[in-house]
Design an enzyme around this catalytic site. Structure first.
Site, PDB file in Angstrom:
ATOM      1  N   CYS A 172       0.162   3.079   3.819  1.00  0.00           N
ATOM      2  CA  CYS A 172       0.575   2.466   5.085  1.00  0.00           C
ATOM      3  C   CYS A 172       1.677   1.433   4.928  1.00  0.00           C
ATOM      4  CB  CYS A 172      -0.628   1.830   5.779  1.00  0.00           C
ATOM      5  SG  CYS A 172      -1.268   0.352   4.945  1.00  0.00           S
ATOM      6  N   CYS A 212       5.584 -17.253  -9.156  1.00  0.00           N
ATOM      7  CA  CYS A 212       6.334 -18.344  -9.783  1.00  0.00           C
ATOM      8  C   CYS A 212       6.563 -18.119 -11.275  1.00  0.00           C
ATOM      9  CB  CYS A 212       5.641 -19.678  -9.536  1.00  0.00           C
ATOM     10  SG  CYS A 212       4.014 -19.851 -10.317  1.00  0.00           S
ATOM     11  N   ASP A 224      13.430 -25.395  -9.572  1.00  0.00           N
ATOM     12  CA  ASP A 224      12.308 -24.521  -9.220  1.00  0.00           C
ATOM     13  C   ASP A 224      12.876 -23.286  -8.524  1.00  0.00           C
ATOM     14  OD1 ASP A 224      10.060 -23.238  -8.140  1.00  0.00           O
ATOM     15  OD2 ASP A 224       8.947 -25.120  -8.055  1.00  0.00           O
ATOM     16  N   HIS A 271       1.605 -23.771 -12.276  1.00  0.00           N
ATOM     17  CA  HIS A 271       2.932 -23.540 -11.706  1.00  0.00           C
ATOM     18  C   HIS A 271       3.939 -23.559 -12.851  1.00  0.00           C
ATOM     19  CE1 HIS A 271       5.785 -23.044  -8.538  1.00  0.00           C
ATOM     20  NE2 HIS A 271       6.439 -24.151  -8.831  1.00  0.00           N
ATOM     21  N   CYS A 279      -6.220  -0.344  -0.690  1.00  0.00           N
ATOM     22  CA  CYS A 279      -5.974  -0.294   0.750  1.00  0.00           C
ATOM     23  C   CYS A 279      -5.912   1.182   1.142  1.00  0.00           C
ATOM     24  CB  CYS A 279      -4.670  -1.011   1.106  1.00  0.00           C
ATOM     25  SG  CYS A 279      -4.316  -1.096   2.884  1.00  0.00           S
ATOM     26  N   CYS A 280      -6.451   1.527   2.292  1.00  0.00           N
ATOM     27  CA  CYS A 280      -6.472   2.915   2.772  1.00  0.00           C
ATOM     28  C   CYS A 280      -7.134   3.850   1.762  1.00  0.00           C
ATOM     29  CB  CYS A 280      -5.056   3.405   3.087  1.00  0.00           C
ATOM     30  SG  CYS A 280      -4.223   2.479   4.392  1.00  0.00           S
ATOM     31  N   CYS A 326       0.856  -1.190   0.000  1.00  0.00           N
ATOM     32  CA  CYS A 326       0.000   0.000   0.000  1.00  0.00           C
ATOM     33  C   CYS A 326       0.890   1.238   0.000  1.00  0.00           C
ATOM     34  CB  CYS A 326      -0.908  -0.004   1.225  1.00  0.00           C
ATOM     35  SG  CYS A 326      -1.847   1.528   1.458  1.00  0.00           S
TER      36      CYS A 326
END
Length: 632
Positions: free
Chosen positions: A250, A297, A341, A324, A273-274, A247
């Site tokens: 914040c 990934c 991976d 994946h 957010c906010c 965010c």
């Protein structure tokens, strides 16, 4: 992504002039003191972002006026950070809408630059900030041709099956890796010498084990060991996992997904957010990923496969139908494709998805510059059952599709290369028909337990033989102080004077400043945003030692304070001791001593996780290991 004004950071630094040595030292000291003050101010904001007092710089403060603002270019830097000054006020203020992420980035790069100047280094240009990255991130990367042009090729498939059509699109996409300008940039970002040195050390250690009879495995290839080092570096230092973008108000990463949209060729996740929206760009273009260095990934595998190509590995990008993505690299010594991976820092553990992650597997395909392969059978060991799940196309049509794509990719290959690829493909297909039992580690969903891989990753006894001895600044202050942040995986040596801390040296990675360790590694929990040192999985005990030597001075230990945070669960046990080299626990008036931590106990498959050192949030700026030694 938040960018910062590096020119402003660079401008305030000491310049090379023809002035006297004393004048140059005075300029350097003024720079160091001004940046120290600025770091304190930024640190206060980061620690208490809602405290308006810390967001105000009063111009009537003597230290601010004479030491900070007197530095040429400092006012411009304050504006770049986000501070604002109005003629009617006698202060600079930092508005609440300036994101904590931006403040943190300026803090990180200023602190890094100050440390470099403090240690005597005079770098030519400031490094781009990256919390977990040792390699500066470029602000822009030039390519030979634009992204869309790099991945656009004439279609050869005439099928109406969208699933089969997607295979050709995935195959075209990996061709962006072959851009020569892009490859050159990628090579410049990889610390090849450092990774090769580490791989060579591990190889010599394994040769000793083989010679002594402690290991019956074949001697590994240096290129395979380099691949393991590359994987670890990429996972722990180069690339950053992102669940949600921070965010801008914040700094929280708990924002909610509001919508997904497309901007140009880029899919964008818009979070809120906010009351503010933030965007997470899901880049596919490697030139963008080398700058942002963050994602999930898909971004991990895409960027890592490209970096493998930068080191001339035969590498291919692997897409699974269970959402994946990872990498395969061909080992010329073992004559087989190795599963890698990069988002999980795992090498050669292909059955972990089916047996450890409990994923349902039906289709897995691998794509490279001159090949396309159905590798489903490498990642399963119940082939007949898997065949029953494959209903998206006819198997014969799938083979024809892959042959057409393979022919498309190889149309510009030499006859010799085509023959090699044909032979390799034949051997691979034979190998794919074989079913094997999963290893114990694959059953648990983690990396192979083979000694060769564990040793090459440093997951055994590790002797760095680093010994702390007081330097000139420490001798002058009669202090020897060391602290470690597991969040940043960094040690700091410092002196302390009336609460004011002066950094002397930094050491990146927990191994770099230890004397020795056995069965220790740094665990990062991305979901929980936590990091800590723990025992290796499947080990009963572990140990780590830090050593200190005053024998080359006329000083001895007068007293010490130690912060050493541990966390145990169930029957886990951790013993921490400060002792002389002969085991005595009273170190006052000693000229040699060591800090020793022993981890043991716990029950079940996760017993290793029941003993943890220095557990802290990845966003924490605390030091769970802090040793302060007073000398006399």
């Amino acid at each position: 992504m938040v960018d910062i004004n590096l020119e402003c950071v660079h401008f305030i630094e000491p310049k090379n002039t023809r002035s006297t040595e004393q004048q140059q030292q005075n300029v350097k000291n003024a720079y160091l003191e001004a940046v120290r003050i600025l770091l304190v101010l930024l640190e206060n904001v980061l620690s208490q972002p809602n405290n308006t007092k810390f967001r105000t710089i009063r111009l009537d403060n003597k230290a601010i006026k004479e030491k900070l603002l007197s530095l040429p270019g400092c006012e411009k830097l304050l504006y770049a950070i986000g501070f604002r000054h109005t003629p009617s006020s006698n202060s600079y203020t930092l508005p609440g809408e300036v994101s904590l992420q931006q403040i943190q980035k300026y803090y990180d790069v200023l602190r890094e630059r100050r440390t470099a100047w403090l240690s005597g280094a005079m770098p030519k240009s400031p490094a781009h900030p990256k919390a977990a990255c040792s390699t500066p991130s470029p602000l822009f990367i030039k390519t030979s041709v634009p992204y869309r042009q790099r991945i656009t090729f004439p279609r050869v498939l005439r099928t109406s099956n969208r699933f089969l059509q997607s295979l050709e699109l995935y195959s075209d996409a990996v061709m962006q890796y072959e851009d020569e300008l892009l490859l050159a940039t990628g090579r410049s970002l990889i610390p090849v010498d450092d990774l090769t040195s580490k791989a060579s050390e591990k190889m010599m250690a394994m040769q000793d084990l083989i010679a002594s009879g402690e290991c019956s495995e074949k001697e590994p290839c240096i290129r395979d060991l380099l691949l393991v080092e590359l994987t670890n570096w990429f996972n722990t230092q180069f690339f950053e996992w992102v669940n949600n973008i921070q965010c801008q108000v914040c700094g929280s990463e708990e924002s909610k997904l509001r919508r997904t949209q497309t901007e140009g060729d880029v899919r964008v996740e818009v979070n809120v957010c906010c009351g503010q929206e933030s965007k997470f760009y899901r880049y596919n273009d490697i030139s963008q990923l080398l700058v942002s260095r963050k994602g999930r990934c898909g971004e991990y595998a895409n960027c890592f496969t490209f970096l493998c190509r930068c080191l001339d590995y035969d590498a291919r990008l692997v897409h699974s139908h269970f959402d994946h993505v990872w990498t395969e690299v061909f080992s010329e010594t073992q004559m087989r494709w190795l599963h890698v991976d990069p988002s999980d820092n795992v090498v050669d553990s292909p059955l972990m998805y089916q047996h450890g992650w409990k994923r349902g597997i039906d289709y897995v395909f691998a794509y490279s510059r001159d090949d396309a392969q159905d590798v489903t059978w490498r990642y399963t060991n119940n082939h007949q059952e898997i065949l029953k799940l494959r209903k998206l196309c006819d198997e014969k049509e799938l083979i024809q599709t892959l042959n057409a794509i393979r022919e498309k990719r190889q149309q510009n290959c030499s006859a010799e290369r085509k023959n090699f690829l044909s032979q390799r493909n034949m051997f691979e297909v034979i190998g794919l028909t074989l079913e094997r039992k999963p290893t114990e580690n694959e059953l648990k969903g983690r990396s192979s337990g083979s000694l060769s891989w564990r040793q090459s990753r440093g997951e055994h006894t590790f002797t760095n033989i680093f010994v702390f001895s007081p330097n000139e600044a420490e001798l002058k202050k009669c202090q020897l102080n060391l602290r470690y942040s597991c969040a940043t995986d960094t040690y700091e040596r410092y002196t302390k004077d009336d609460g004011q801390i002066t950094l002397l040296n930094t050491y990146k990675t927990w191994q770099s400043a230890q004397f020795s360790s056995k069965n220790i590694y740094r665990k990062v929990e991305r979901d929980w945003k936590m990091a800590y040192l723990a025992r290796l999985e499947d080990t009963d005990c572990a140990e780590i030692i830090w050593k200190f030597d005053l024998t080359k001075t006329n000083l001895k230990v007068k007293s010490y304070k130690l912060v050493f945070e541990t966390k145990t669960f169930g029957e886990g046990k951790i013993d921490v001791s400060v002792q002389t080299n002969d085991g005595k626990t009273f170190i006052e008036n000693s000229s040699e001593f060591q800090v020793v931590a022993k981890l043991m106990g716990g029950k079940g498959d996760v017993a290793w996780q029941h003993t943890q050192l220095f557990r802290q949030s990845l966003n924490s700026r605390e030091y769970p290991f802090d040793l302060q030694v007073e000398l006399h």
